[in-house]
Design an enzyme around this catalytic site. Structure first.
Site, short mmCIF file in Angstrom:
data_model
loop_
_atom_site.label_atom_id
_atom_site.label_comp_id
_atom_site.label_asym_id
_atom_site.label_seq_id
_atom_site.Cartn_x
_atom_site.Cartn_y
_atom_site.Cartn_z
N GLU A 264 -0.50 -0.15 0.53
CA GLU A 264 -0.40 1.30 0.46
C GLU A 264 1.01 1.81 0.75
OE1 GLU A 264 -3.25 3.59 -0.08
OE2 GLU A 264 -4.08 1.74 -0.91
N CYS B 133 3.52 12.41 4.19
CA CYS B 133 3.05 11.87 2.91
C CYS B 133 4.03 12.16 1.79
CB CYS B 133 1.69 12.45 2.54
SG CYS B 133 0.31 11.84 3.51
N HIS C 10 -4.59 6.11 6.57
CA HIS C 10 -3.29 5.43 6.68
C HIS C 10 -2.79 5.57 8.11
CE1 HIS C 10 -2.60 6.30 2.15
NE2 HIS C 10 -2.94 5.04 2.30
#
Length: 448
Positions: free
Chosen positions: A174, A371, A250
């Site tokens: 990721e 993000c 995450h």
């Protein structure tokens, strides 16, 4: 030689919509099917970039992807002209069309993992595009991501690019959302901190029971090998499975680090004391002084952290040695979180100031300030080798806001995704964008 941490923020794409595609992401699922405002989303992101640039931080921009991804739909059996492919997908498999329209590439913390030249065996900055294979709508990103990063960091003397890891569950990767680097100075060797949710092959590591653990230990280890990192310069830690099951999909939803500082929630990790001791010892060998700030669960719950995105913030080092925390407006709207932040900054500790940004469009889709940016540590020579078209300046900000005003819709619903005109609007906008950012041909429609 002076070195910098450059934040390359993702430019929100023209098809920004609330598809509710990310199982395990509370905000993404809770706002599913609402109408979005792509224009507002892009302008909110650009405003953050401009503000950080004006504060004196090095700031860049990373282009969005072509959406809808007609080529992906063709691989799933939809045929005909581009318009026919979209129309047939809308009629027979609307969820696949929604996935092909996702603008999730805006969250470029998932674009790649980056290791600075000071850490790597060959002395180059290394990039590995994330395969993002846990979610179909994100798994289709990495080919274009690789081309865009290659156009931004093209000089092979300074930059090395690796293809995404095999797109299988055992190597779920990721990107930088599960990676942090600690160092005394950005130009000196540091410690790269890889956080994983599960192991694909070692059953000793517990796994979450409700939501998927997207990052594997094996993927993190593979990236470290590809980048030529030394064993002494890497620390691996496991995310707490119970917080994954509470929506911490995450690590950057529960912890953020920069320089010599880790800011984290009490429940973020397993074997926290062991992890902290290892980080302190290894950074100490690099001449650094590792420090940590633990947010107690008694003051901020995991639910508070997920709802406010307190930890999905940008922790920035200022020239005077103090640290600045960039948080979303939702932190101010959460009483416990805001009280904690006020006490944090008034205590005279490491984090001296908090700045709040309105990123509602991104937040409603499940992504906060952290993000939206990919961090790349560069020395002066390497920064000079970056494609200058992607470095934020006042003129570029003005050009990009005009570009958004010209090409973006101010309302987008699921039904609008079935409009073939949306694809034409997106391609027209992106073709112009590649000229603005001097990227060359990076999109499939420009290449095929």
């Amino acid at each position: 030689m002076k070195s910098y941490e450059v934040n390359f923020d993702g430019l929100v794409g023209p098809t920004h919509n609330y598809g509710g595609l990310s199982y395990g992401n509370v905000a993404s699922q809770s706002n599913s099917q609402q109408s979005s405002n792509p224009k507002e989303a892009a302008l909110q992101g650009l405003a953050k970039m401009k503000a950080l640039m004006e504060m004196g931080f090095q700031q860049g921009v990373l282009a969005p992807q072509e959406r809808p991804d007609v080529a992906a739909l063709r691989r799933l059996g939809f045929a005909g002209s581009d318009a026919q492919v979209i129309e047939r997908a809308a009629k027979d498999a609307m969820p696949l069309l929604v996935a092909s329209c996702s603008a999730s590439s805006m969250w470029v913390a998932n674009a790649a993992t980056v290791s600075p030249s000071a850490d790597t065996r060959d002395g180059r900055v290394h990039f590995t595009a994330a395969n993002l294979n846990c979610k179909y709508h994100r798994s289709i990103e990495h080919p274009t991501t690789s081309r865009v990063l290659g156009a931004m960091f093209a000089d092979q003397k300074h930059f090395a690019h690796h293809a995404a890891l095999p797109a299988v569950a055992q190597f779920g990767d990721e990107g930088a959302a599960n990676h942090t680097r600690f160092c005394r100075d950005y130009g000196q060797a540091g410690v790269e901190f890889f956080v994983f949710g599960r192991s694909a092959f070692d059953t000793r590591y517990p796994a979450p029971q409700k939501y998927p653990a997207r990052q594997t230990l094996e993927a993190s280890q593979a990236v470290a090998r590809l980048h030529g990192l030394s064993d002494d310069g890497v620390v691996y830690a496991q995310q707490n499975p119970s917080v994954i099951d509470q929506g911490v999909f995450h690590n950057d939803v529960i912890a953020v680090g920069n320089g010599e500082v880790l800011f984290y929630h009490e429940d973020a990790f397993l074997e926290t004391d062991k992890m902290l001791a290892e980080l302190q010892a290894r950074l100490g060998k690099c001449g650094g002084n590792f420090q940590s700030i633990c947010v107690p669960r008694a003051q901020v719950t995991v639910e508070d952290a997920v709802r406010s995105y307190l930890f999905n913030s940008q922790l920035l080092s200022r020239a005077d040695g103090s640290m600045l925390l960039i948080v979303p407006e939702e932190c101010r709207g959460n009483e416990r979180v805001w009280q904690y932040l006020q006490s944090l900054t008034s205590s005279g500790g490491l984090i001296r100031e908090v700045k709040v940004f309105d990123l509602k469009q991104s937040m409603q889709n499940g992504g906060g300030p952290a993000c939206l940016r990919l961090r790349v540590a560069l020395n002066q020579t390497e920064l000079a080798a970056v494609n200058p078209g992607v470095i934020m300046t006042a003129p570029l900000y003005g050009t990009l806001t005009q570009w958004v005003d010209k090409h973006y819709r101010d309302r987008l619903s699921e039904n609008d995704l079935a409009d073939p005109q949306l694809l034409l609007e997106c391609r027209t906008a992106l073709d112009e964008l590649t000229q603005i950012l001097k990227l060359g041909a990076v999109y499939p429609f420009q290449i095929n």
